[in-house]
Design an enzyme around this catalytic site. Structure first.
Site, PDB file in Angstrom:
ATOM      1  N   HIS A  82       0.793  -1.363   0.223  1.00 16.98           N
ATOM      2  CA  HIS A  82      -0.206  -0.471  -0.434  1.00 16.98           C
ATOM      3  C   HIS A  82       0.657   1.260  -0.088  1.00 16.98           C
ATOM      4  O   HIS A  82       1.880   1.132   0.494  1.00 16.98           O
ATOM      5  CB  HIS A  82      -0.890  -0.211   1.495  1.00 16.98           C
ATOM      6  CG  HIS A  82      -1.823   1.743   1.688  1.00 16.98           C
ATOM      7  ND1 HIS A  82      -2.940   1.184   0.339  1.00 16.98           N
ATOM      8  CD2 HIS A  82      -1.474   2.252   2.067  1.00 16.98           C
ATOM      9  CE1 HIS A  82      -3.096   2.495   0.744  1.00 16.98           C
ATOM     10  NE2 HIS A  82      -1.885   3.372   1.918  1.00 16.98           N
ATOM     11  N   ASP A 161     -14.527   1.915   8.588  1.00 17.08           N
ATOM     12  CA  ASP A 161     -13.810   2.676   8.138  1.00 17.08           C
ATOM     13  C   ASP A 161     -14.087   3.986   7.222  1.00 17.08           C
ATOM     14  O   ASP A 161     -14.341   4.724   7.072  1.00 17.08           O
ATOM     15  CB  ASP A 161     -13.077   1.948   7.843  1.00 17.08           C
ATOM     16  CG  ASP A 161     -11.775   2.730   6.792  1.00 17.08           C
ATOM     17  OD1 ASP A 161     -11.141   4.155   7.840  1.00 17.08           O
ATOM     18  OD2 ASP A 161     -11.433   2.843   5.802  1.00 17.08           O
ATOM     19  N   ARG A 168     -14.667  12.334   8.683  1.00 11.12           N
ATOM     20  CA  ARG A 168     -13.777  12.755   8.868  1.00 11.12           C
ATOM     21  C   ARG A 168     -13.106  13.751   7.605  1.00 11.12           C
ATOM     22  O   ARG A 168     -12.422  14.904   8.086  1.00 11.12           O
ATOM     23  CB  ARG A 168     -12.690  11.488   9.027  1.00 11.12           C
ATOM     24  CG  ARG A 168     -12.108  10.853  10.348  1.00 11.12           C
ATOM     25  CD  ARG A 168     -11.398   9.871   9.427  1.00 11.12           C
ATOM     26  NE  ARG A 168      -9.937  10.522   9.396  1.00 11.12           N
ATOM     27  CZ  ARG A 168      -8.772   9.416   8.967  1.00 11.12           C
ATOM     28  NH1 ARG A 168      -9.656   8.411   8.562  1.00 11.12           N
ATOM     29  NH2 ARG A 168      -7.644   9.642   8.561  1.00 11.12           N
ATOM     30  N   SER A 183      -6.893   3.518  10.055  1.00 11.16           N
ATOM     31  CA  SER A 183      -7.425   2.990   8.548  1.00 11.16           C
ATOM     32  C   SER A 183      -6.462   2.354   7.572  1.00 11.16           C
ATOM     33  O   SER A 183      -7.873   1.292   6.900  1.00 11.16           O
ATOM     34  CB  SER A 183      -8.043   4.855   7.685  1.00 11.16           C
ATOM     35  OG  SER A 183      -8.719   4.494   6.724  1.00 11.16           O
ATOM     36  N   LYS A 187      -7.858  -2.197   6.555  1.00 17.25           N
ATOM     37  CA  LYS A 187      -7.796  -2.590   5.535  1.00 17.25           C
ATOM     38  C   LYS A 187      -7.105  -3.154   4.739  1.00 17.25           C
ATOM     39  O   LYS A 187      -7.330  -4.403   4.455  1.00 17.25           O
ATOM     40  CB  LYS A 187      -8.360  -1.276   4.496  1.00 17.25           C
ATOM     41  CG  LYS A 187      -8.737  -0.485   4.415  1.00 17.25           C
ATOM     42  CD  LYS A 187      -9.283   0.957   2.924  1.00 17.25           C
ATOM     43  CE  LYS A 187      -8.274   1.845   3.388  1.00 17.25           C
ATOM     44  NZ  LYS A 187      -8.618   3.021   4.013  1.00 17.25           N
TER      45      LYS A 187
END
Length: 439
Positions: A82, A161, A168, A183, A187
């Site tokens: 990621h 999330d 947010r 977050s 995931k």
């Protein structure tokens, strides 16, 4: 237990208990806590923070709010990567076929990009016919068949999330270390991987502006991963200027293909791709040293195995494999304009933010997920930092469909380049690597 009491507690800087965090997420999911109360709690967290333990509990409850992908016997060897996002960042697209061709199963869930340029899914969807909307069952099946799959994030994973992020986004609480960490990690864990590599970027083109902030976020995510039984390695990389030469969706796919063909060797793209891949090979205990791993990986590229794996991926997900040998199969822009340097010298720096903003003006990015995106537009950097350019030589090329947008984008591109007579010193792309400490 009442949400208002949890808001008061966090507002005064106290830590929550395990039960309180679970109550908060349960109340979010069943709708018993109204948005204004959750928003108030998020603001309290923004100012008072969460401990590592609180953040780990929040992450765990976000994971448990939806499905968790189970790859069965593949679970321990699955790798996921990621990136916190950057300008021209196509390393996921160069890395994943390389890992899969090396024998490492890779399952990647990505989102559409928000901001100046597209995300991994947008880039892949620039390939005609490419389908990123895989069910969890199809994702698992494809990984079993060809060792690799890349799909859009499903609402069934970490729905808490999604709810928190929506709040947010409209309450100016996005930039909170614990909330970012929970977050990202939730995931990744819900996606089923045991081995996770995080590319945490800092600089003008990144969410984190300083390496110190990137280190703080990385340590938090690595430690949360350890608490949840996941092996996370965070690689802190610079995003002071664009990564690679291509910025724009289809342009970045073309540059990725060029790497997989073995045509891009001495570059920031190659450096980061091989570095991340070597980390994965060592993480899964295929190799003990980085040098041995990189030598093996370069052979995978030069042999054509990485390119063939990318072709398998494209075919498996309905894309047109002819784009690999014929770039005209992509949607093409109306205009291709070469801009020449007005001075001679060395390129000192290319401001990532200004190049990204120019791309957004051309139509390569979006403000909302529902906004349309133009896959064909973008900017190609004919010259990169450290390279010599002579007056009248092409500095960058713009791909556009709108003459008016082109003029405005040109202004930002011209401002992005800094050219001086002295050659700049070379800065390493990788600032630091952070792993979980051994017990």
């Amino acid at each position: 237990m009442r949400i208002v009491d949890l808001i008061e507690k966090k507002k005064n800087g106290y830590s929550h208990t395990r039960e309180e965090i679970k109550f908060l997420i349960d109340s979010l999911m069943d709708g018993s806590a109204p948005d204004y109360q959750i928003s108030a709690w998020l603001m309290a967290v923004y100012f008072k923070g969460l401990t590592e333990e609180e953040t780990a509990w929040l992450t765990e409850d976000m994971i448990q709010s939806g499905e968790v992908i189970n790859f069965g016997e593949f679970t321990d060897s699955i790798v996921d990567k990621h990136s916190t996002g950057g300008v021209g960042d196509k390393v996921t697209i160069t890395l994943i076929p390389l890992l899969a061709a090396s024998g490492i199963p890779v399952a990647k869930l990505s989102g559409k990009g928000l901001g100046h340029t597209g995300g991994t899914i947008d880039k892949l969807e620039s390939i005609p016919g490419f389908n990123t909307n895989l069910s969890i069952e199809d994702l698992i099946k494809q990984v079993r068949q060809i060792n690799v799959a890349i799909a859009s994030q499903t609402q069934n994973l970490t729905p808490a999330d999604g709810k928190l992020y929506a709040l947010r986004d409209v309450t100016a609480t996005v930039n909170s270390m614990p909330l970012i960490a929970s977050s990202v990690v939730s995931k990744k864990v819900a996606s089923g991987a045991k081995n996770i590599i995080l590319d945490v970027k800092y600089g003008s083109g990144a969410f984190m502006k300083t390496p110190e902030d990137a280190i703080e976020l990385s340590k938090l995510m690595v430690n949360i991963g350890k608490m949840l039984g996941r092996s996370i390695t965070a690689v802190i990389t610079s995003m002071e200027e664009p990564l690679g030469r291509a910025i724009g969706n289809s342009l970045e796919i073309i540059e990725s293909i060029e790497f997989l063909k073995g045509h891009i060797e001495d570059s920031d793209i190659a450096d980061l791709t091989y570095s991340f891949a070597a980390i994965a090979l060592m993480q899964t205990e295929m190799y003990e040293t980085e040098s041995e791993a990189k030598q093996y990986l370069k052979e995978i590229v030069s042999s054509g195995k990485a390119l063939n794996k990318f072709k398998e991926l494209v075919i498996a997900q309905g894309g047109n494999p002819d784009i690999i040998d014929d770039y005209d199969k992509f949607d093409l822009p109306l205009h291709k304009i070469e801009y020449k340097s007005k001075v001679s010298g060395y390129v000192q720096n290319i401001d990532a933010y200004k190049i990204a903003y120019a791309c957004k003006l051309l139509g390569a990015g979006r403000d909302k997920k529902s906004d349309p995106i133009d896959y064909s537009v973008g900017i190609y950097l004919n010259k990169k930092s450290g390279e010599m350019v002579t007056k009248g030589e092409v500095l960058y090329t713009m791909y556009s469909n709108d003459p008016e947008k082109t003029k405005t984008a040109q202004k930002y591109c011209d401002e992005a380049f800094s050219i001086h007579e002295n050659k700049p010193s070379h800065n390493n792309m990788i600032y630091k690597i952070i792993k979980a400490e051994e017990d």
